[in-house]
Scaffold this motif. Structure first.
Motif, PDB file in Angstrom:
ATOM      1  N   TYR A  59      14.138  42.099  26.788  1.00  0.00           N
ATOM      2  CA  TYR A  59      13.920  42.754  25.499  1.00  0.00           C
ATOM      3  C   TYR A  59      14.926  43.875  25.254  1.00  0.00           C
ATOM      4  O   TYR A  59      14.638  44.824  24.522  1.00  0.00           O
ATOM      5  CB  TYR A  59      12.500  43.309  25.460  1.00  0.00           C
ATOM      6  N   GLU A  92      11.651  34.677  21.826  1.00  0.00           N
ATOM      7  CA  GLU A  92      10.748  35.816  21.787  1.00  0.00           C
ATOM      8  C   GLU A  92      11.416  37.121  22.180  1.00  0.00           C
ATOM      9  O   GLU A  92      10.819  38.192  22.053  1.00  0.00           O
ATOM     10  CB  GLU A  92       9.568  35.558  22.724  1.00  0.00           C
ATOM     11  N   MET A  98       9.591  42.482  15.419  1.00  0.00           N
ATOM     12  CA  MET A  98       9.337  43.882  15.120  1.00  0.00           C
ATOM     13  C   MET A  98      10.089  44.282  13.846  1.00  0.00           C
ATOM     14  O   MET A  98      11.013  43.581  13.418  1.00  0.00           O
ATOM     15  CB  MET A  98       9.797  44.762  16.290  1.00  0.00           C
ATOM     16  N   TRP A 222       7.623  49.726  31.238  1.00  0.00           N
ATOM     17  CA  TRP A 222       6.689  49.431  30.172  1.00  0.00           C
ATOM     18  C   TRP A 222       5.286  49.236  30.756  1.00  0.00           C
ATOM     19  O   TRP A 222       5.114  49.044  31.958  1.00  0.00           O
ATOM     20  CB  TRP A 222       7.101  48.141  29.454  1.00  0.00           C
ATOM     21  N   ARG A 228       1.252  39.760  25.230  1.00  0.00           N
ATOM     22  CA  ARG A 228       2.363  40.597  24.741  1.00  0.00           C
ATOM     23  C   ARG A 228       2.017  42.085  24.807  1.00  0.00           C
ATOM     24  O   ARG A 228       2.582  42.891  24.066  1.00  0.00           O
ATOM     25  CB  ARG A 228       2.694  40.211  23.299  1.00  0.00           C
ATOM     26  N   ASP A 229       1.097  42.459  25.686  1.00  0.00           N
ATOM     27  CA  ASP A 229       0.675  43.860  25.741  1.00  0.00           C
ATOM     28  C   ASP A 229       1.838  44.800  26.014  1.00  0.00           C
ATOM     29  O   ASP A 229       1.883  45.918  25.498  1.00  0.00           O
ATOM     30  CB  ASP A 229      -0.380  44.056  26.839  1.00  0.00           C
ATOM     31  N   VAL A 231       5.197  44.669  25.249  1.00  0.00           N
ATOM     32  CA  VAL A 231       6.075  44.989  24.122  1.00  0.00           C
ATOM     33  C   VAL A 231       5.300  45.635  22.975  1.00  0.00           C
ATOM     34  O   VAL A 231       5.804  46.534  22.293  1.00  0.00           O
ATOM     35  CB  VAL A 231       6.827  43.717  23.650  1.00  0.00           C
ATOM     36  N   GLU A 232       4.050  45.232  22.771  1.00  0.00           N
ATOM     37  CA  GLU A 232       3.252  45.832  21.702  1.00  0.00           C
ATOM     38  C   GLU A 232       2.906  47.286  22.016  1.00  0.00           C
ATOM     39  O   GLU A 232       2.902  48.140  21.125  1.00  0.00           O
ATOM     40  CB  GLU A 232       1.985  45.010  21.467  1.00  0.00           C
ATOM     41  N   THR A 233       2.618  47.565  23.302  1.00  0.00           N
ATOM     42  CA  THR A 233       2.328  48.945  23.689  1.00  0.00           C
ATOM     43  C   THR A 233       3.564  49.818  23.539  1.00  0.00           C
ATOM     44  O   THR A 233       3.489  50.950  23.039  1.00  0.00           O
ATOM     45  CB  THR A 233       1.835  49.000  25.144  1.00  0.00           C
ATOM     46  N   TYR A 234       4.725  49.289  23.951  1.00  0.00           N
ATOM     47  CA  TYR A 234       5.970  50.046  23.781  1.00  0.00           C
ATOM     48  C   TYR A 234       6.201  50.386  22.322  1.00  0.00           C
ATOM     49  O   TYR A 234       6.476  51.546  21.970  1.00  0.00           O
ATOM     50  CB  TYR A 234       7.163  49.249  24.318  1.00  0.00           C
ATOM     51  N   TRP A 235       6.072  49.398  21.435  1.00  0.00           N
ATOM     52  CA  TRP A 235       6.383  49.662  20.034  1.00  0.00           C
ATOM     53  C   TRP A 235       5.360  50.605  19.404  1.00  0.00           C
ATOM     54  O   TRP A 235       5.715  51.463  18.605  1.00  0.00           O
ATOM     55  CB  TRP A 235       6.462  48.365  19.230  1.00  0.00           C
ATOM     56  N   ARG A 236       4.104  50.477  19.782  1.00  0.00           N
ATOM     57  CA  ARG A 236       3.074  51.367  19.249  1.00  0.00           C
ATOM     58  C   ARG A 236       3.357  52.814  19.675  1.00  0.00           C
ATOM     59  O   ARG A 236       3.162  53.752  18.890  1.00  0.00           O
ATOM     60  CB  ARG A 236       1.694  50.919  19.722  1.00  0.00           C
TER      61      ARG A 236
END
Length: 249
Positions: A59, A92, A98, A222, A228-229, A231-236
């Motif tokens: 990523y 992905e 995003m 991370w 996808r926890d 990448v979603e946690t990072y972006w949040r």
């Protein structure tokens, strides 16, 4: 939409369809390189002691956010839309799920590629300059295995805005024995990615660093979760008015 003036007859300026097949190599002479795609993605990770066109590294990307005080105004990955028919780029790990910029203007003049990101939804004008350690008549320093990036943000509004950029790298080691460590010194802060339990003389040994010459907040790992926890946690966490927290494992 905001616009950037460019020379119509400049053969080194690429827009839209002309960006489809770009891979601008950035790295030291003879010491490996990473390609900058026409939409800003980091591609062709030729850092494994062998030709590696078409490779990607997890990523890995850059991102930017804008905030006024404690209010987040916007946050986006520093890539633009993929050009059809995509040329096999859709997976992905492009981060295009995003928020990202609608388009960009790519100016490639070796040893520098300048990417101007365009999107009326983002409160500012963002330019990224990628360049090689290229010094004429100095082959030693020109061979430093490094990619340099300057991220420039101009406030195009009439209100004070704080801009924060992020650099994300997946440990590029192709072994299961990896370690990420925070390092700082001489005004430089960053993450050192290494290979554990592999001798430094082994061809599979890996040593990679992501660093900034600023008071950077560094997160070594991370969140570890399912699906996808991560990448979603990072972006949040990034797409908020807060600073990224340290997360050692």
């Amino acid at each position: 939409m905001s616009t950037i003036k460019t020379d119509t007859y400049n053969t080194f300026t690429y827009k839209k369809d002309r960006q489809r097949a770009i891979s601008f190599p950035v790295g030291g002479l003879g010491s490996g390189s990473i390609g900058i795609a026409g939409n800003g993605c980091l591609i062709d990770w030729q850092v494994y002691n062998r030709p590696a066109m078409g490779t990607r590294n997890g990523y890995s990307h850059f991102a930017v956010k804008a905030q006024a005080g404690d209010e987040l105004l916007d946050a986006r990955v520093l890539v633009s839309d993929l050009a059809k028919p995509y040329l096999g780029q859709v997976d992905e790990r492009t981060m295009l799920g995003m928020p990202h910029f609608q388009e960009l203007v790519f100016e490639g003049k070796y040893p520098m590629a300048e990417l101007s990101f365009l999107d009326e939804r983002f409160p500012g004008r963002v330019t990224v300059r990628y360049y090689n350690p290229f010094i004429p008549l100095n082959d030693r320093d020109s061979s430093i295995p490094a990619l340099f990036a300057d991220i420039l943000v101009e406030n195009t509004t009439d209100r004070p805005i704080t801009y924060t950029t992020a650099g994300i790298i997946t440990n590029p080691c192709q072994s299961s024995f990896t370690r990420n460590r925070f390092r700082e010194g001489n005004g430089i802060r960053g993450i050192h990615f290494t290979t554990e339990e592999i001798d430094k003389g082994d061809v599979s040994y890996s040593d990679f660093t992501l660093a900034a010459d600023s008071e950077a907040a560094c997160q070594e790992y991370w969140f570890r979760g399912n699906w996808r926890d991560h990448v979603e946690t990072y972006w949040r966490e990034f797409a908020s008015a807060k600073t990224l927290l340290k997360r050692p494992y």
